[in-house]
Structure formats: C-alpha cells, structure tokens
Design a protein around this motif. Sequence first.
Motif, short mmCIF file in Angstrom:
data_model
loop_
_atom_site.label_atom_id
_atom_site.label_comp_id
_atom_site.label_asym_id
_atom_site.label_seq_id
_atom_site.Cartn_x
_atom_site.Cartn_y
_atom_site.Cartn_z
N LEU A 4 2.54 12.43 0.73
CA LEU A 4 3.80 11.85 0.25
C LEU A 4 3.57 10.86 -0.88
O LEU A 4 4.51 10.56 -1.64
CB LEU A 4 4.52 11.16 1.41
CG LEU A 4 4.97 12.07 2.56
CD1 LEU A 4 5.63 11.24 3.66
CD2 LEU A 4 5.92 13.15 2.06
N MET A 5 2.35 10.33 -0.99
CA MET A 5 2.05 9.38 -2.05
C MET A 5 1.44 10.04 -3.27
O MET A 5 1.21 9.38 -4.28
CB MET A 5 1.08 8.31 -1.52
CG MET A 5 1.61 7.52 -0.34
SD MET A 5 3.08 6.57 -0.77
CE MET A 5 2.40 5.43 -1.97
N SER A 6 1.18 11.33 -3.22
CA SER A 6 0.61 12.04 -4.36
C SER A 6 1.68 12.29 -5.41
O SER A 6 2.87 12.47 -5.09
CB SER A 6 0.00 13.37 -3.91
OG SER A 6 -1.10 13.15 -3.06
N GLU A 7 1.23 12.33 -6.68
CA GLU A 7 2.09 12.62 -7.83
C GLU A 7 3.26 11.65 -7.92
O GLU A 7 4.36 12.00 -8.35
CB GLU A 7 2.60 14.06 -7.78
CG GLU A 7 1.50 15.10 -7.74
CD GLU A 7 2.04 16.52 -7.83
OE1 GLU A 7 3.21 16.67 -8.17
OE2 GLU A 7 1.28 17.45 -7.55
N CYS A 8 3.04 10.42 -7.51
CA CYS A 8 4.06 9.39 -7.64
C CYS A 8 3.86 8.54 -8.89
O CYS A 8 4.79 7.85 -9.31
CB CYS A 8 4.09 8.49 -6.40
SG CYS A 8 4.63 9.34 -4.90
N LEU A 9 2.64 8.53 -9.44
CA LEU A 9 2.34 7.76 -10.65
C LEU A 9 2.03 8.71 -11.78
O LEU A 9 1.32 9.70 -11.60
CB LEU A 9 1.15 6.82 -10.40
CG LEU A 9 1.33 5.77 -9.29
CD1 LEU A 9 0.06 4.96 -9.13
CD2 LEU A 9 2.50 4.85 -9.62
N ILE A 10 2.55 8.41 -12.96
CA ILE A 10 2.35 9.24 -14.15
C ILE A 10 1.85 8.32 -15.26
O ILE A 10 2.50 7.30 -15.56
CB ILE A 10 3.64 9.95 -14.58
CG1 ILE A 10 4.15 10.85 -13.45
CG2 ILE A 10 3.42 10.76 -15.85
CD1 ILE A 10 5.49 11.49 -13.76
#
Length: 1585
Positions: free
Chosen positions: A499-505
């Motif tokens: 659920l915390m993956s691909e939350c920051l770009i």
Amino acid sequence: MAESGGEGNIKVVVRCRPLNSRELARGAKPLIRMQGNQTILDPPEPGSAQAQASSGRASERKTHNFTFDKSYWSAGPRDEPGYCSQETLYNDLGIELLEHGFSGFNACILAYGQTGSGKSYSMMGYGADKGIIPLTCAELFRQCDERHAGDSNVSFVVEVSYIEIYNEKVRDLLNPKNTGNLRVREHPSLGPYVEDLSKLMVRSYDEMMTLMDEGNKARTVAATNMNETSSRSHAVFTLLLTIKRHDPDTKLDTEKVSRISLVDLAGSERANSTGATGQRLKEGANINKSLTTLGKVIATLASASDNKKGKKKGEDFIPYRDSVLTWLLKDSLGGNSKTAMIAAISPADYEETLSTLRYADQAKKIKNKAVVNEDPNAKLVRELKEELEMLRARVAGSSGEDIFDVNVPAEKQKVTYQAKDGTIRTVTKAELQEQMEASEKLMQSLNETWEDKMAKTQEIHKEREKALEELGITVDKGAVGVHTPKKMPHLVNLNEDPLMSECLIYQLKLGETMVGHVDSQKSVAIRLSGETILEEHCYFDNKDGKVMLCAMPDSVTILNGKQISPGQGHRLWSGFRIILGEHHVFRFNNPEEVRKQRNRAANKSSSLQRSVSAADLEAGIVEASTRPHSPTGSSVDLDGNDVDWTFAKREHAFARLGLDPALDNLPDEDLNRLFEKITKVKTMRDHIAKPRPESSLSQVMDSLSQGIDDVWSDSGRAFDAYTDDTSVDANGTPDFEGSAKEARDQLENQRVEFESRLQAIGESSETEDLKAEKQQMEHQLKLIRNQMKRIIDARARGEELDKMEFEPTIYSAKQLRLIRKVLDKWRAHRSFSMAEVVLSSAVVIKEANVISKELGKDVLYNFTIAAGGSLAKPTSSVDTIAGLDEFGDVADPTLASATQPSVAIKVLDKHNNAIYLWSLDRLQQQLQRMRNLTVFIDRPSYSQHFSSEEPFYNSPPPLYSFIGNALVSLAPVSRRLSSTSIVPIFCRYTAEAIGSCRIDLRILNVAPPKRHPGSSASTRSSSPLPSPTPNGHKPLSVGSKINFVLTIDSVKGLSPHDFSAVHLQARLASFIGPSVTAEEVFASSVVDLENASLSDLKFRRTFTIGATVKTLTHLREGYAPIEFFASVTPTYLERLERWDEMREQRIPSTNGNGAHTNGTTSPSSQSPRPSTQPMRRSETEFFMEQTHDVVAWVQLCELGPDGKYDPVPVVTSGGTDPGTYTLHQGLQRRIALHLACNSGRQLPWSELTRVRIGNVRLLDPKGRLHDSTSNPLVTLPLLQRQDVEFKPDGTGELRAEALWDSSVHDSTLLNRVTGANQKVMLQLTWSVAVDTCAEPVQFSTDIAITIQTRDARPPSKLMTFLGSTKILSKTSTVFHVRLTPPLTRSAKDLWRLDTAEKYVRGEEALGSWRPRGITAVGDYSRLVTMERRAADVQAVRVILGSMPPKPPTQANSMVWGGEGLLRKSVDLWQKKFGHRGEIVLRQEPEEEVASSSSSKVFDTESINSLKLVSSTKPIPRSDGPTKKGHLSILLDANLNAWERRWFVLRRPYLHMYAHSNELEEKGVINLNAVNIESNPDMEMLLGVS
C-alpha cells in the motif's frame, strides 16, 4: 451589516384643533388643556348637552393626564402665545424626517384621530396653510439641489407612489389604469410591498404636487354628521429617495435608499355619532376594523417593549396580516424605520378624544430599530477610508504626551487619542503605522477590479507551477492531484508494504538531478534520510531523452541488484531497479521510451520483416530483443510480472551471492535470509519430484500447508499494452535458476487450473443441473421418510396397510430438464381455466356496468386476457416520470405480479379517455364500493363518506394507455446474427394488427468468456458444449458478453383519429428474461400526432448483456415485446366498444369436426339463442363438499446477538386487534408460519409451496389507509426444512420458515422509522400443497408492523396492566377452507358455468350489450399464435439467409437426393405429436346433452382421480368471550396422556391456551358439528367428581 440608528421609541405628538361650527352651534365647551408636554382631558359638566351626548356612565368620567413628546395647542387664536401653526409642526417633525431620509434611514409620519379631528389638515394643509407633506417635499428638492451643487459626485433620484386603502382594498392613485385591487406581498428582505404599484420619478416640487393633487381628487371622501369632507380611506404617500455617490479615490459608486412614508389615516368613528347608513356604514365598519387591528398591533408591540423577558411562546405574535393597513405599516411599527405619530384630537368630544389619547399613549412605548439602507461593501469601503484618514492624521499629528526628537524610534513614541466609544487610548507610533499599513492593504484589495484580480491569480498560478516544477512535480491541465507524468522520466518508490509502494514520484528534469541527504547543506534536488545516504550520493543526467545514473564515491548505489562503481555512467531503461543506501528502493520509468517501444512492437507485428538502420543502432533505439543487456545482465520481458520491493531486494541478495561466493564475507542477516530461501527451494524440488497427485486441489492445499506462499509464488499485475501505464517495461527482470522457476511455474499452473475448473463449473449449465438433481433426490428422500413414518404410525396403531411398497424415482439432469420444459409448456395452456373464470364471473361484469349506467358514469367494463410477465399490466414509464406515483399508486398487485396469462377486466374509461386493466379481485372490491353508493345514494349523511368517482375509475387515470405491442424473436441474437424485419403491431384487445414498425437488432461485438490457460473442460455428458451452427456462427456461450443496438423506426398504421400522442418503450427483462434482478424501462420521446408524423417516432438503445444459463435459454426460445402507448381519442374507445358487441353476436354453426364456432352477423339474421340450461353438476360427480378450519400462527423473527432468530413482540390492544409487530431497522428477518387443523389426514397437506408478501400501505391514526408505491407481492425464499406432522389426537400441523429482506420492496415505509400512532400494513399470502386439491390452497391475511430504531427497547410489560393491552409472540388467524369438486370436468360442461343470463336488477339499461364469453380466450390464443408465428418467420428468414451457399452438384444426384429429402420432410410435416384430440371450448350446450346424460357410465377411476377446488375465507375476530375456564385434554390415547389447558369460548370456536393469561394459543376447535355426551355412570367409574 448596515449602520444602525440605535433603538428608539416612536415619537408621538398630540395636536388639538379648534371648535368647529357644529360644536359651536350646540354650545360645546373645550375639554382639553395643555401644559407643556402634558395633555389634560376634563370630563363634561354633568347635565350638559356634552354629557348627554357622551356614552357610558357618568361615574366613570374623570380627568385624565397624558404626557407625550409634544403637545400642540391649535384650538385658540393664532396670536395666542402657545398656538401651534403648520410651520411649528413642520419644524419639529418634517426637518427631522428629512435628516433621517438623507442619512439613509426609512422614515414615516402617520396621522391618527377621529373623524374631523384635523388629520388631513396637519398632513396636507388647506389653502395657504400647507401641511407637513407639501413642506417636506419642497424642502426635499431644495436640499437635493443644494447638496448636488456643493458636491458634484453626489446625485439624487426621487420616486413617488400614492395608494389608498378603501374597504380593505388597495388602489393606485397615480395610475388610472390600475383600477382594480392590488395584491400585497412580502419579500424576505424588502418586507411588505404592493404588487404592480406605480412608482413615478419626479424632478421638481411642482411635478410632485401635480401628482399629489391628481391623487387627492381620486381619493374617496364623503360627508358624515361629524365631517363634511370625511376621508373614507387610508392614504399612504411614499417618497423613495436614492442617494448615489461616486468616490473618486476608490472609483466606486455607492447608493443609499431611503423610504419616507407619509400616512393619512381615515378617521375612527361611531355609527351613532356619524349617522352613517348603507354604504357609509359598511365603510365605517372596514375603517374601524383596520384601526382596531392597528390598535392590537400597537398594544402588542407596546407590551413587548415593556417586558421582553419571561414571555411565553405565542404571546409575542403580532397580527400584522389581519389588516392590509397594518401589513403595509409593518416596518414603520416596530421595524426598520424612524416613525413619528400625530394624534389629532377634538376639544369637545370626551369619549372619542379619550380613545385617541389612550391609543397614542400606547404607541409611544413601541421601540423601532432603524438601519441605514446601504450596500455592505460600500459601507465597508467608506469606513475603511475614514479610518485610514484618521490614522494618517494621528501619525502625522503631534498630540502625543511628549515631543520626541526625530531620531527617537517610532516604537518609543507614544500617541494619545480618543476612540469611537469615547475612551482615551495611548499607543506607540509604530502600532499606529502598522494599523495604517494594514488598512491601506485592505483598502487596496477592496479597490481592485475584477481584471486586476484575474491577472494576479494567473501570476500566482504561474509561480506555483514553477515552484512545483522545481520540486519535481508537474500539474497537467485537467488533472487533479499529483499523478504519474506522461512525458518526463521519473522514479517511483517501492516499499515492503504494497500500500505504500508507488506513493512517491521524483521527476528527473533535463540536466543533472542530484540525490543527497535530507540534512545536506549542498544543493540537492532529491533528499533522502538514512545513515548510508551521503550528502551527495549520486546524480541522474537527463540528456536527449536518455537518462544516465552516476554514483558518487563511497556511496551505496545498487542498479538491478549490483552495486555500480563511481565515476561511470549507466544507461537507465524503464523497469530498472535502483537501491540507494540500504532501504530506499526505486523503479525507473521513462514514458517516452515505453511509448516508442510499443509503436515499434505494433509495427513489427503488422509486417513480416523489419530492418534496423545503423542510425538506430547508434542512437540506441533498438528493440528489447536486440538491445544489449544492462551492466547487470538482467532483462524484463513484456509479459513478465510487475517489479516490487521484494523482487528488488531478492535480486540484490542473489547478485551479492553471485559476485562473492565466499559466504564468510556476508553478514549474518543475509545468511539467515538466504538459508530460509534455499530451504524453500529444496522443499519445492522434493515436492516436484514426487508423482503428481490425483487432484490439483489437494496439491495446492498441500503446498499451501507447507508454507510455500512467499515471494516465489508472487504474482503482480498483468502488463496492459493498451494503456498509458509505464510501470512495467521490456527490460529488467532477472533470470533465476531453472529449477526454482520451474517449481514456481508448476505451482502456478496448478492453481490456475483449479480456478479455471471452478469457474467453468460455475458458468456452465451443470450447476443448474446439479442443483436440480439434488433437489429431486432430497424430495424423493423426503417422500421415503414420510412413507416410513406412516408405516411406523400404522403399526403403532395395530393397522396393516396394503400396497406399502414405495420405489423412489431418480431422474437424470437431462430428464429433469425435459420434465420441466413439458410442465412449463402445459402450464402455459390455461384456456380451460380462463374460460371457467370468464363464464362464472359474467354476472359480476354485468352488475358493475349496470351500476355505472345508473349513476351516469361514462365507463364500460368487459373481459380481456392479460398476458403474464412484462405484459401482465404494462404501464407507461412516461406516466411515472410525470409524477403519477406522487398521488398514489394505481397498480394492481394481483395483476402486476402474475407470471401466466390470466383473466383481466378491460376498463374503457370514456370519462378520462383511457384504457387500463383491473384484476378480477380488484373489480370485486370496487363493485362492493359501487353497491355502497347505490345503497346510500339517497342518504347524504352516509353518502358523504363515499367517493362517487373512485370506485369506477383509476385515480389518477393514466395519461398514456397501452394500445399494442410488436413481438420480435431473439433466436438470431443467440446465434450472433443481426436482423432487420418489419414487425406488425398487434392490439391486445382486438387481436388484430393496427400498424407495423421496423425493428433492427445490430450485433456490435461479442466478448468471449474469460478462460485461464490450462483450464480443462467438464467431462459431464449431461451438459453438452455449444457447437457451431450449420451456418458457421457459433452460438453464445455462458460467460460471454454480447453488445447490440436496438433500433425501432418506420412506424406506420397508427391513425391520428384514434391516437393523439404516441410513444414506445422496451424493457430490460424482454432481453434478459424473468431472471432480471432490477427492471429497467427505456422509453422513446412522445410524438404529438397533431404537430408531427409517425416517422418522428424513433428509438435507439445499446444493450450489453452478460450470458448466463437462464439468459441464453431466453435468447434461444424467447421473444422481446416492444410496447406502444398512446393518448387515445373517444373515437377509438367507441370502436372498441362496438367491436366487443359485434364479437358476442354468435350464431351456432358446425365446422367439419362437429365443433361449434362463433360467427358474426347482423342482429336480423341472428338465430334465436337456445333456452338457458339449469346450473347443475354432472351426474357422475358424487363428491361432497369438505370444510376444514385452519388456524395460522405467524411469527416475525429477527436476528439476535446470539446468532438465533428470536420472535419480535406483538402488541395487541383487544380481542378484535390481531396485533402489531415491533421491528427494528437493519436486521435480518424470517417469517415463521405454523398451521394447525383438527381434520388431521382428511386435509392431507404436504408442504408449503410459496410465501409472498407486499402491498405495503400506511395506516394513519384516523384509520385511513394510504397506498404506497411498493404494491407488487414479492416471493420469499423458503427454507428447505419443513415439518409436517399428523398427531395421534387427530390434528395436523405444518411448520415452515421463509427469508424476508424488506429492502426488495423499495418502500420508504419499510426503511424509515414509523411515526407515532401509525402502522404499516402488509399483505401476506402463502400456498399449501394438498394431495386432494388440483391447485395449492391459497391463504391471505394482513399484518401490521411498526419500524423502530435498531437500539429501541422492546415494549414495556407495564402496558399489560393498562386496559386490555397484551404483548404476544405471534398473531393468529382462523381460516375456513372449503374443498369442492370442480363444476366442470370437460369442455362439454362449460355451459353450466355461464352466468351471463342471470338477471341483474336494472340490466334493461344495457340493451343488447353482453359480456364477453369464451371468445375472449379464443382471441387471445389466436393472437399469441399469430404474433409468434410472424416473429418466427422473420427469425428463420434471417438464419437461413446467413447460411453459406452449397457447392453445385450433378443434376441427377441433386434430383434423387432432393426427392428423398422432400418426401421425408413432408412426412414429418404431416405427423402430429402429442395429444391427438383437440380441446374445443363451447359456451352453448350440445344438443344431445339431455339424451346422453342418462346413458353415462359411472367411471370409478375418473372419480378417484378427481381433484378438488379450494377456497379460503378468514374468520373475523370476536371480542366477546362467552365462557372461560380450565379443561383437561387427551393428548395421546395410547399413553392415556392428559393435559390441563385454559379454554376460551368465542362462538362458534373454542380457543385453547397454555395458561390463563391467554398469551400462548395452542389450538382452535370448531363447535358447529360437535356432539356433547354426558354419562354419569362413567364419571363415577372413573372417579370424576
């Protein structure tokens, strides 16, 4: 907020006029004295003429003192020192009035007094003595000119209006066209106003006076005994002053609006004083009425002003609206106005003067709160400007306590000033400067124009975008929030928690992007935390669409599992994994690169060969297969799994193992992880080496039990090549060891195979077959159990039963399908039963028409046949949208829920020009109400309680009536074929075609069912898979989705003489079948045939249907009706009426088979009708009627906290009240039915077949029923277990439970909390299968419920101590069941049921009219045959047209082969299947009936197979018990078991209870056929005293 003028009392002045000629003539003396502001009233001298003229007792007359704001003496000479002239009055009131007006306040002056007291003189003046109004107007225009000359930025606009209130009617005195009564309305912000009142703009005093003179001439005046020119109306002259100011500094235009009302009231008077009669007396009454209301308002306002606290609710009501005058003066009295009142008094009339003075004394207590009528924004700007000027003056001034040097800072300089509230404040000069700067900023923001604000907004937006770009975040147009960039390369984070993956770009801009520590002092773009992150860790170089990763010295930078060396750039491709430090894991994405690769892949698939140029090789633009590996030698396939945190970390661990085989150098943590994973791989290899188990499911479960559910079996998202998602690309997945990959693939294949099998089983028809086989086996098992129980019971009684052998019959799934199909086909043939209903109910139709004819109702009733399903009671959806349901639903629940063809009543409503259907049950209910009208028509005291229209018509009637339908076959759709056909429109009432239309079914696409690779087909032979049709089109399969377009146009034949407006509609259930969960209706637009043509009637809709087993069956065998609705004309209704009459003009004729047919001829050629035969049964019927009493106990159970269903309490208030169930919101419910009968096996019931509930209604506290929109009955699912028991005491019992979800009714009454003293009524019906009956026995009753909140407490037991209230756990109803032999056993006996010839009183009014007979059934059968054949012909034509042509053959072989095939086809065509005979329905008896009746042979077998017809009737409850007491009842004769019970005798039934509190009922005994035996000797022998 507007500026407040403070709260102040109304200013009240008193003015006394001199004695007039009438008073001087009768010798009157002044009774008024004034001293300062005091007014003193002296009583007249006893015995004088004034005392005699005054009413009231002399003892009550005394001297009164009153104090007002001003007391004006005008009764003496003008040169008297205290004399008040017109100028004095104007100076005190008029000047102040103008000041209030120019300040923006509303102002008002009203004059009050008796007739002839000088009100009009004070207000208007006379001759040279001008009153307040002229003087005020003159001064108004003078000041306007003077102020405008002094300040050119100020302008004034003056508008005037003049009204009079005469006899409570408002007249406009300035507009001669507005002669009628104007309406007074009230606006929330403007207050009361006069609608359509003329407001004229005036520019000078002369114009205003001209308008005023014209208005005065139109005003109503008349002569009375007290005044020759008495004002007979109230006059209101209103000045609307608008002050416009232009501020050159802020360039804003502000307005102040002041309303100045000058009111001249009509004089109060007494009839005996004025001598008014006739019209004058009526005027005086209206004048006194309005003034009395004014007095009430003043008294109420004065009382409220005296004491505003401690008031009860309702005491502050002010009756403004009781009079037009007080309504218009609402703001002037106790509202937003500065008001002054002139009380004009007479010096010689004691009673009238005292009344006026008391009136004025109360008025001075009223408090008004006036505010400036100014725009809030303009007021704010003005106040800010004033405050800013004041602050500048304070800062620049030297009024401080000390004189400071210029070098002293502002923080130490003190300034003292006086605030607005009068207080002295001391602040520093710096604080003043700060306040001044804040005020200047606020002033500047308020002065900004809209263009300036837009430009500033755009500038801020650009700065925000620039700042976000510097942070690595882009904001595209139309996108909300931060999202994945579409063009710029970027990094996305990977986390152990999915659920915390691909939350920051992190976007990688052109040039270098440095990565460093979060606390780094250097300029870094991406800041990360952690001990292993350096101040300058690495950087990304983005040039020409290529991104290179360069590591800094001593940094831990991992690319695809391997650590890269500093000083060397590494090209990044989409999907590469990057680990910075120990914990920061990223995936690199390059959208442009992915987009190019997809385009090249698409081009490659379209061409056979592709060449790569040298330029492409140099540029590095090559495909994934030819591109060199990354430095780590890893690659990712396009079809590979997604990359997550576990994958990247595992890749790093393997890379470390491969780079450094010496395990001694690895940390302990890495060694432990590797050991765990190697153990799992070893276990997996051992598992694969074993022989494959028999079941894939067991292998999967074994694998899962061994813990093989970690990263080796992870499956991510599948790569979608048709989206813009760039999370997975064509490079970067490592190649593991072969054994581990094979083990994972093997386990994954087994899982997919198992899921595919489950899905295949669930989607195929085998599920339905398995369910049917299971139900059939359970039914057979139940029969065996019952048979064994009968044997055991018989042996216990010592009886021997013959033929006790019972062999269960087990059918296969194919046989069950065939049996169901045959039964459904047979049940659809209801012609015989419908003919019975038509003939036996003809007298009901006749009686209804006779009553409607007698009462002059323009309506006609007759029989018709209503098709089942969607055509049972078709209703226009346009009617529903128009709000038909808001006024009560007219749907018939019995007819609307019918699934088979049934007899209905066609209502030709010529009163409303409509056609609609009723069920026979509803007609009988309406007929009873019609009878009530005829009984009480001459008794108004009773007939007023009955509606004279409702029993005859639908209320409200439908706007569009159902006129016919077009039927199209769905067989081509099931074969994936498009079809276009011209379909006739058949009328359901005449069975004739009335038009045609073109129906086009165009297949758009068919989505095949989703199948997983490796899934195997089922091996059951009972469910064959669909095979391609001979034309090559594969039929639809379960799980597929079909998308098609339905187009309807080219409608012809519908005459505008018959229909004025037409529309059509299609139902979703027509294409899905009866299995649809939520019905949807799609209607076309309504076409008005008077203004348009039929060519404008078109319909187009796209449908997407998921193919299930039931849906496919409906598509292969079903038809889709297209319903047509129209607004019918009287011509069409008359045509239908004539058609029914002509259809019943029958001539007995004989066809070739000897069957009678019904012809249509003129009345002159009609042969005489045979004499009516007596109503009797056939001689072979020796059955007697059976009667049984069945008691039904109904329990409503709700799910409790312990997981059990507990019965809800039932509150009953007496013997006649069955009780009300207390339910809670949001709980699961069940309905428990318990039936008991004393007949035992004489009523051999076997099971409960169906339970239905619906017809939701609201019962208000007055006992009135209100219909709901949820009327159809809903069938409830029954629990499998049902208990049938025949006890030794001769009673039989049946228990069953049904699941009830109240949300399926979609009724607000069942969803919300029931109001106080209200009940919700529902109709509960159930069917019981009885072995001796042809159809299940139907029971129906009404139950009452109340819905409470979920946490509501149960009813208190204290209620049982109050009156006759009881709390039960169930309700009981006694039914009287009659089982009678059928009146007819064959079609030859139908004539015995014909009731059309029964005499009905008044039938002579019908003339030659006859109700429809069995021709209605024949017409329906003919209609169904015609429309289905027409639909089948079109479907066969489409299917045959789609077949490919056969290859040419030799002529001889074609002839010989064709002849044999033709002969075989003819033989099959001539062969008849099924019953050889034909059932012919006859309404007339055969000629040989009488002669052959004696020769009939008694047929024992037919009698034994005869089934009875059931009818039930609920027994009304009685409240008067005859006797109560205990009795002992024998429960089991074999065991001599007796039990003491409490019995209550309510004739003719004896109710048995468990205890004397009568809460638990055990049974009911009918005493009609009971014999009471008394034997004293036996009592003595048994020792019974």
